[in-house]
Design an enzyme around this catalytic site. Structure first.
Site, PDB file in Angstrom:
ATOM      1  N   THR A  56       0.850  -1.192   0.000  1.00 36.75           N
ATOM      2  CA  THR A  56       0.000   0.000   0.000  1.00 36.75           C
ATOM      3  C   THR A  56       0.888   1.245   0.000  1.00 36.75           C
ATOM      4  O   THR A  56       1.996   1.207   0.513  1.00 36.75           O
ATOM      5  CB  THR A  56      -0.839  -0.033   1.303  1.00 36.75           C
ATOM      6  OG1 THR A  56      -1.810  -1.051   1.152  1.00 36.75           O
ATOM      7  CG2 THR A  56      -1.516   1.285   1.599  1.00 36.75           C
ATOM      8  N   VAL A  84     -13.610  -3.506   2.864  1.00 30.77           N
ATOM      9  CA  VAL A  84     -12.948  -2.202   2.978  1.00 30.77           C
ATOM     10  C   VAL A  84     -12.065  -2.244   4.224  1.00 30.77           C
ATOM     11  O   VAL A  84     -12.504  -2.703   5.279  1.00 30.77           O
ATOM     12  CB  VAL A  84     -13.987  -1.060   3.108  1.00 30.77           C
ATOM     13  CG1 VAL A  84     -13.303   0.259   3.402  1.00 30.77           C
ATOM     14  CG2 VAL A  84     -14.808  -0.950   1.822  1.00 30.77           C
ATOM     15  N   THR A 139      -0.123   1.683   7.292  1.00 27.35           N
ATOM     16  CA  THR A 139      -0.211   0.549   6.377  1.00 27.35           C
ATOM     17  C   THR A 139      -0.225  -0.715   7.227  1.00 27.35           C
ATOM     18  O   THR A 139       0.108  -0.680   8.409  1.00 27.35           O
ATOM     19  CB  THR A 139       0.958   0.533   5.370  1.00 27.35           C
ATOM     20  OG1 THR A 139       0.771  -0.569   4.473  1.00 27.35           O
ATOM     21  CG2 THR A 139       2.305   0.392   6.050  1.00 27.35           C
TER      22      THR A 139
HETATM   23  N1  ASP Z   1      -4.038  -1.318   5.161  1.00 29.82           N
HETATM   24  C1  ASP Z   1      -4.422  -1.843   3.869  1.00 29.82           C
HETATM   25  C2  ASP Z   1      -5.767  -2.541   3.998  1.00 29.82           C
HETATM   26  O1  ASP Z   1      -5.952  -3.272   4.944  1.00 29.82           O
HETATM   27  C3  ASP Z   1      -3.453  -2.795   3.290  1.00 29.82           C
HETATM   28  C4  ASP Z   1      -1.980  -2.460   3.459  1.00 29.82           C
HETATM   29  O2  ASP Z   1      -1.640  -1.455   4.047  1.00 29.82           O
HETATM   30  O3  ASP Z   1      -1.142  -3.227   2.967  1.00 29.82           O
HETATM   31  O4  ASP Z   1      -6.565  -2.424   3.103  1.00 29.82           O
END
Ligand code: ASP
Length: 292
Positions: free
Chosen positions: A159, A188, A210
């Site tokens: 992300t 989501v 993230t």
């Molecule tokens: N936080 C993001 C989600 O859960 C994914 C990520 O940060 O890799 O959608």
């Protein structure tokens, strides 16, 4: 981190900083940096976003600034290259904070945001998991968890997010994602939820998260870090406290980018690595895989 990713992070830091050096608002710096990462196809956002179990990429993004606490977000956006710009338009052009699904997509198209072609096919393993949707939920979720761990070890697509401090002393944070590996259609995560994936307040600082979204949401991590900053903790300590809570209380893993109005910053994570960087305009930008 692969070399093209390193170069893209470098480029994003320089582009964001250049704008800020010319007097742009912190939100513009954040948006410019994230747009570069979204269009690169090298990260889990924009052109490189993961797909949900029905083969469709549904994108989430949010942006917030700490002066007037202006915030905007989109969730489950389809076929738009720059969800971060859609989020900024929600913040600036509507009185709302969050638009979702087909309505968010329609909103982005109204502003003629660049389209993202929906291409590619699902891997055989993912296709098998989709057919498992017909199985009992417990079986499906076990399969999803196993597959997610396997994919996390193999892929390096993360992300994207950014925090910035502008010349006027305003902080901003943004994030953009295609979600996690193996997720049900319509899932989501934390990224478009203000207070979970991002938060910004000129009285304390700006945070972009993230990691495993479900755990970040349950702790309301971004707001938690900003609250810890407001209590007088350093960015490093604030991150340690809240990332510790994500780990201990909900068995999660996450990473945080933090900047304060007086120019202190921290990058911390409890995930095995987190490709990130920083630059204050002096020397060369610092970009690394690990920050602990
Ligand atoms: N936080 C993001 C989600 O859960 C994914 C990520 O940060 O890799 O959608």
């Amino acid at each position: 981190m692969r070399r093209p990713q390193r170069e893209c992070l470098h480029e994003a830091l320089v582009a964001g900083h250049d704008l800020l050096a010319r007097g742009a608002h912190a939100m513009e710096g954040v948006e410019a940096a994230i747009r570069l990462m979204e269009q690169s196809g090298l990260f889990n956002a924009g052109a490189g976003a993961r797909r949900q179990l029905d083969g469709v990429a549904r994108l989430d993004a949010s942006i917030m600034e700490g002066g007037a606490l202006t915030a905007g977000a989109v969730a489950s956006l389809e076929g738009i290259l720059h969800p971060i710009t859609a989020a900024r338009l929600v913040a600036l052009e509507t009185g709302h904070v969050l638009l979702v699904g087909p309505y968010a997509t329609r909103f982005a198209r109204h502003f003629k945001l660049k389209r993202l072609p929906q291409t590619g096919r699902l891997s055989r393993r993912k296709a098998e998991l989709i057919s498992a949707l017909g199985l009992k939920n417990a079986t499906l979720f076990r399969a999803m968890t196993r597959e997610r761990v396997r994919l996390r070890e193999r892929h390096g697509r993360e992300t994207v997010g950014a925090v910035a401090l502008d010349r006027a002393g305003t902080v901003a944070a943004g994030a953009s994602t295609g979600g996690i590996d193996i997720m049900l259609p319509g899932r989501v995560g934390d990224t478009p939820l203000i207070g979970c994936g991002v938060y910004a307040d000129n009285r304390a600082g700006a945070v972009s998260m993230t990691g495993w979204g479900e755990s970040i949401v349950r702790i309301a991590a971004a707001k938690g870090i900003v609250a810890a900053l407001a209590d007088g903790r350093s960015p490093n300590m604030a991150a340690r406290v809240i990332l510790g809570a994500v780990e201990r209380r909900v068995c999660g893993a996450a990473g945080a980018l933090i900047v304060t109005p007086n120019g202190h910053m921290a990058i911390r994570h409890t995930t095995p690595h987190m490709s990130a960087g920083y630059w204050s305009g002096r020397g060369a930008p610092v970009v690394r895989d690990r920050f602990r």
